[in-house]
Scaffold this motif. Structure first.
Motif, PDB file in Angstrom:
ATOM      1  N   PHE A 121      46.954 -68.145  24.102  1.00  0.00           N
ATOM      2  CA  PHE A 121      47.837 -67.623  23.065  1.00  0.00           C
ATOM      3  C   PHE A 121      47.199 -66.391  22.446  1.00  0.00           C
ATOM      4  CE2 PHE A 121      48.821 -72.093  23.308  1.00  0.00           C
ATOM      5  CZ  PHE A 121      50.190 -72.171  23.125  1.00  0.00           C
ATOM      6  N   THR A 122      47.995 -65.362  22.245  1.00  0.00           N
ATOM      7  CA  THR A 122      47.587 -64.186  21.469  1.00  0.00           C
ATOM      8  C   THR A 122      48.572 -64.052  20.315  1.00  0.00           C
ATOM      9  OG1 THR A 122      48.987 -62.656  22.732  1.00  0.00           O
ATOM     10  CG2 THR A 122      46.717 -63.005  23.545  1.00  0.00           C
ATOM     11  N   LYS A 123      48.314 -63.117  19.441  1.00  0.00           N
ATOM     12  CA  LYS A 123      49.242 -62.886  18.334  1.00  0.00           C
ATOM     13  C   LYS A 123      50.616 -62.500  18.872  1.00  0.00           C
ATOM     14  CE  LYS A 123      48.844 -59.243  15.834  1.00  0.00           C
ATOM     15  NZ  LYS A 123      48.289 -58.237  14.953  1.00  0.00           N
ATOM     16  N   ALA A 124      50.654 -61.796  20.000  1.00  0.00           N
ATOM     17  CA  ALA A 124      51.932 -61.407  20.605  1.00  0.00           C
ATOM     18  C   ALA A 124      52.754 -62.639  20.993  1.00  0.00           C
ATOM     19  CB  ALA A 124      51.689 -60.512  21.818  1.00  0.00           C
ATOM     20  N   SER A 125      52.096 -63.753  21.315  1.00  0.00           N
ATOM     21  CA  SER A 125      52.807 -64.998  21.643  1.00  0.00           C
ATOM     22  C   SER A 125      53.584 -65.519  20.445  1.00  0.00           C
ATOM     23  CB  SER A 125      51.815 -66.093  22.052  1.00  0.00           C
ATOM     24  OG  SER A 125      50.916 -65.683  23.011  1.00  0.00           O
ATOM     25  N   LEU A 126      53.194 -65.102  19.254  1.00  0.00           N
ATOM     26  CA  LEU A 126      53.777 -65.609  18.013  1.00  0.00           C
ATOM     27  C   LEU A 126      54.606 -64.565  17.274  1.00  0.00           C
ATOM     28  CD1 LEU A 126      50.465 -67.304  16.829  1.00  0.00           C
ATOM     29  CD2 LEU A 126      52.315 -68.371  18.125  1.00  0.00           C
TER      30      LEU A 126
END
Length: 187
Positions: free
Chosen positions: A106-111
């Motif tokens: 998970f990265t911030k882009a996933s959220l």
């Protein structure tokens, strides 16, 4: 005697006038010196790994969450221009025989769809933790926050026994305290 009183009175008058008239007004304004903030090299959070065995749907699973700062992600800047390295979290859920049930990074882009524009731009993916097993779901908590502040967006990430992920903003306040309702006697 009358002359003595006059001389003493004049002396006191001269002393008072001399004391009051001797001060000069200063044009200087005293203010603290504002020093320019010295920026450091990009700041990175320490890598870590959390591992635990979890009883879930009648079996034992091994949950591993690893945080690693990544230079491949876009740097985050705070309001003074200090740079921060963003993080990648890898979540692995393994069965008792060692086979992998679920693994995802998970990265911030996933959220992104759960964040507002400010946190997309200046937020750091700070945390991802196991919370609990609840029925057919494993429940995790995650947070994206402004670096070195208490401002963050909490998220709840749920993983089903079928491998489905459900992500929501956490709107429930965590408190363990039990507040007794007021009675007429206590008011």
């Amino acid at each position: 005697m009358k002359r003595l009183v006059i001389f003493v009175g004049l002396g006191v008058l001269v002393a008072v006038l001399a004391a009051c008239g001797g001060k000069k007004k200063s044009e200087d304004i005293i203010a603290p010196r504002i020093e320019k903030v010295q920026l450091k090299a990009p700041i990175r959070m320490q890598d870590y790994t959390d591992e635990r065995d979890v009883a879930w749907i009648g079996k034992t699973y091994h949950v591993t969450i690893a945080r690693k700062s990544s230079d491949s992600l876009e740097m985050i800047k705070d309001e003074v221009g200090q740079k921060y390295v963003d993080n990648i979290f890898t979540v692995t859920v393994s069965r008792s025989d060692g086979s992998v049930f679920f693994k995802r990074s998970f990265t911030k882009a996933s959220l992104n769809s759960y964040l507002d524009d400010d946190f997309r731009k200046t937020g750091l993916f700070e945390g991802f933790v196991y919370d609990k097993a609840e029925g057919d779901w494993l429940v995790f908590g995650a947070s994206v926050g402004h670096p070195q502040t208490d401002e963050y967006i909490p998220l709840v990430i749920r993983l089903s026994r079928m491998g489905e992920l459900v992500i929501k903003r956490d709107v429930q306040m965590d408190t363990d305290s039990q507040i007794e309702p007021a009675t007429d006697d206590s008011i």
